[in-house]
Design a protein around this motif. Sequence first.
Motif, PDB file in Angstrom:
ATOM      1  N   PHE A 234      45.206  41.977  34.948  1.00 17.96           N
ATOM      2  CA  PHE A 234      44.652  40.679  34.855  1.00 17.96           C
ATOM      3  C   PHE A 234      45.594  39.786  34.628  1.00 17.96           C
ATOM      4  CE2 PHE A 234      40.575  43.002  33.543  1.00 17.96           C
ATOM      5  CZ  PHE A 234      40.306  43.336  34.833  1.00 17.96           C
ATOM      6  N   ALA A 235      46.639  40.290  33.614  1.00 18.30           N
ATOM      7  CA  ALA A 235      47.940  39.235  33.415  1.00 18.30           C
ATOM      8  C   ALA A 235      48.668  38.728  34.793  1.00 18.30           C
ATOM      9  CB  ALA A 235      48.673  39.962  32.490  1.00 18.30           C
ATOM     10  N   LEU A 236      48.377  39.530  35.838  1.00 16.46           N
ATOM     11  CA  LEU A 236      49.053  39.082  36.991  1.00 16.46           C
ATOM     12  C   LEU A 236      47.935  38.173  38.040  1.00 16.46           C
ATOM     13  CD1 LEU A 236      50.498  42.521  38.158  1.00 16.46           C
ATOM     14  CD2 LEU A 236      51.596  40.990  37.084  1.00 16.46           C
ATOM     15  N   LYS A 237      47.011  37.909  37.394  1.00 12.32           N
ATOM     16  CA  LYS A 237      46.149  37.059  38.129  1.00 12.32           C
ATOM     17  C   LYS A 237      45.580  37.508  39.312  1.00 12.32           C
ATOM     18  CE  LYS A 237      46.888  33.210  35.300  1.00 12.32           C
ATOM     19  NZ  LYS A 237      46.284  33.942  34.112  1.00 12.32           N
ATOM     20  N   PRO A 238      44.978  38.555  39.353  1.00  9.81           N
ATOM     21  CA  PRO A 238      44.641  39.065  40.962  1.00  9.81           C
ATOM     22  C   PRO A 238      43.231  38.138  41.153  1.00  9.81           C
ATOM     23  CG  PRO A 238      43.596  40.739  38.982  1.00  9.81           C
ATOM     24  CD  PRO A 238      44.651  39.637  38.632  1.00  9.81           C
ATOM     25  N   ASP A 239      43.355  37.837  42.613  1.00 12.42           N
ATOM     26  CA  ASP A 239      42.184  37.207  43.050  1.00 12.42           C
ATOM     27  C   ASP A 239      40.969  37.727  43.389  1.00 12.42           C
ATOM     28  OD1 ASP A 239      43.942  34.761  44.173  1.00 12.42           O
ATOM     29  OD2 ASP A 239      45.175  36.350  45.117  1.00 12.42           O
ATOM     30  N   MET A 240      41.049  39.031  43.141  1.00 13.51           N
ATOM     31  CA  MET A 240      39.845  40.022  43.159  1.00 13.51           C
ATOM     32  C   MET A 240      40.396  41.549  43.169  1.00 13.51           C
ATOM     33  SD  MET A 240      37.497  39.784  46.462  1.00 13.51           S
ATOM     34  CE  MET A 240      35.535  39.844  46.433  1.00 13.51           C
ATOM     35  N   LEU A 241      39.713  42.286  42.511  1.00  7.26           N
ATOM     36  CA  LEU A 241      40.066  43.768  42.275  1.00  7.26           C
ATOM     37  C   LEU A 241      39.420  44.325  43.188  1.00  7.26           C
ATOM     38  CD1 LEU A 241      41.949  44.873  40.061  1.00  7.26           C
ATOM     39  CD2 LEU A 241      40.065  45.118  38.601  1.00  7.26           C
ATOM     40  N   LYS A 242      39.873  45.499  43.422  1.00  8.34           N
ATOM     41  CA  LYS A 242      39.200  46.442  44.504  1.00  8.34           C
ATOM     42  C   LYS A 242      38.873  47.912  43.802  1.00  8.34           C
ATOM     43  CE  LYS A 242      39.920  48.870  48.581  1.00  8.34           C
ATOM     44  NZ  LYS A 242      40.014  48.898  50.017  1.00  8.34           N
ATOM     45  N   LEU A 243      37.664  48.224  43.660  1.00 13.36           N
ATOM     46  CA  LEU A 243      37.513  49.507  43.210  1.00 13.36           C
ATOM     47  C   LEU A 243      37.035  50.291  44.296  1.00 13.36           C
ATOM     48  CD1 LEU A 243      36.642  47.556  40.644  1.00 13.36           C
ATOM     49  CD2 LEU A 243      35.234  49.048  39.789  1.00 13.36           C
ATOM     50  N   ILE A 244      36.859  51.676  43.881  1.00 12.20           N
ATOM     51  CA  ILE A 244      36.639  52.906  45.000  1.00 12.20           C
ATOM     52  C   ILE A 244      35.385  53.341  44.480  1.00 12.20           C
ATOM     53  CG2 ILE A 244      37.309  54.738  46.066  1.00 12.20           C
ATOM     54  CD1 ILE A 244      39.392  52.739  46.903  1.00 12.20           C
ATOM     55  N   LEU A 245      34.330  53.381  45.056  1.00 14.23           N
ATOM     56  CA  LEU A 245      32.964  54.226  44.652  1.00 14.23           C
ATOM     57  C   LEU A 245      32.797  54.974  46.216  1.00 14.23           C
ATOM     58  CD1 LEU A 245      30.972  54.654  42.580  1.00 14.23           C
ATOM     59  CD2 LEU A 245      29.673  53.018  43.335  1.00 14.23           C
TER      60      LEU A 245
END
Length: 453
Positions: free
Chosen positions: A191-202
Motif C-alpha cells: 500500500f505504501a507503493l500506492k497501487p492503483d488496484m490490487l489483484k487477488l487470486i481466487l
Amino acid sequence: MSHRDLPFGVAVLFVLSTIGLPASAKDILIRNVTVYDGTGRAAQVNVDVLIKDGKIEQVSAERLKVGRAQLDDGTGKFLTPGLIDSHIHLPGGQSGSVVNAAERKMTMDKTIGTRALHGYLYSGVTSVYDSGNNTDYIFAMRDDERRGKITSPRIFAGGGTVSVPGGYGAGASAIKVASFEQAKPELDARFALKPDMLKLILDRQGMFANKAVPTFTQEQFKRVVDYARANGVRTTVHIAAEWDAETAINAGVDALAHPVVRSVANDAFIQLAAEKKTPISTTQAVFNNIARVADDPGFFDEPLFAAVMEPEERDLGKGAERQRYVSSGMAPMFKLMVPYATDNIGRLHKAGAVLALGTDRAFGPAVHQELELLVKAGISPFDCIRIATLNNAIYIGRQGDLGSIEPGKWADLLLLDADPALDVKNFRSISAVYKSGVRVDLAKLDLPINRKK
Ligand SMILES: [Zn+2]
C-alpha cells in the motif's frame, strides 16, 4: 496552467521541467468531427472539440474560435476516447515459463517494456492496467510514465498478485497469504507503493486442469478486500469458476479480472453481476489466442502485429509458447471453454452488467482482437465503444479523469478515418492518438514498422 504566453524557448524549458505534468504545449481545436463520447450517448456530428491544458475544454455544435490553438481538421473523421485495456501484463518484468508461475524469474528490462507500451499507443490504447507483474519493475515503469520520461499510455498497476502459499499465481512476485496477520506487513508495504488496484487470486482449481490447489477461504478473502478498501486501494480478482466469482462479488471486490469461463453461468449469477454492477474485464483474447494458436498461429503475421511486435517475439508466439500451450493441455482446454466465456459475455451485456475491455495479453493489437470477439458475443460495435473506454475507467476507478469526451477530463483521444460504430475493425483506421492533448508522433515510436524505413 497555460504556456501560451511564454516565448517559445522558455515554454520548451518549462514543459521539460514540469515533472509529473503532461507536456501540453499547445491548445488544440479538432474541427468538424463526429464524436462518440464513450458514455453511450449517440454520435455528435460535425462538432468542434477544444482541448486546453491537456484536458477537454468544450464540445460544441457551434464553430469555436481557433485563437492560438493548433487546428486539427476532423472533417470526415471520428473521435473517440483513447482505448483502455484493463488487463495486461507488461513484458520485461519476468522471464521464463508462460505456463508455470513458479518457474518465472524477475527481470527489469525496460527496453522490452517501453517497446510494448509504444505498441499499445500505436494500437490506439492510451491507458492500461497491469494486472500482475514484478512489483519493482511495474512501479518503476509507472514512475517513468508519470514523470514523462517515456512515451507511453497511462500506466495503472498493482504490482505482484495476492494469493495463498502454493495457490494459483503464487509466483515470486506474489504476496502469499497464509493468515491475515502474517500477510499484513507485506500488504502494508504494498500500500505504501500506492497501487492503483490490487489483484487477488481466487481459484481452487488453478487454470490448467491440474489437481485442486489451495485458495483463500471466504473469510480470508473478505478480510484482504476490506483491508485494501480501508487503505484506499481498489481490488480486482482472478476468477474462472462461477462459485469463486460469486464469492468474490459477495465479499465486495471492486472488479473481476475475467468473466466466468469454466462453464455457462447460471442466470442467478448473471443477475447478481448486473445488480452489483461489478465491472468485469472481458479477456476473450487470452482464451481465444491460447485456443487458436494450436491450429492457426497466423494472426501473429497480421499487419498490425507485424507493425508493433518484434519478429523474435512473434516467432516465440508461433513457436515455443505455442508448443507449451499445446503440451500443457491449455490449448485443448481453452478450446472447450471459449464458447462458455463468449456466451457468458453476451448474456452479461444483455442483462446490464458492466463489461470492461481487457485482453490479459502483453501486446496492443490484442485490443483489436478483443473488440472483434466482443462483437462475436453479440455486442454491437456502438456498445463496444463504451466497453473499451468509460467502462474501463470505471474498472480502474478513474472515471472522474478518463474514459469519455466530456469537459474536465484528460484529452486522451483517438481520431479515426472510419466509423467504429459501423464496424469495430474501423478502430484500426487510426489517424491520430492524443494523450493529455498531445498528439503522439506515431512515426517516432520504437517499433518494427518505423525501423524498416
Ligand atoms: Zn492476467
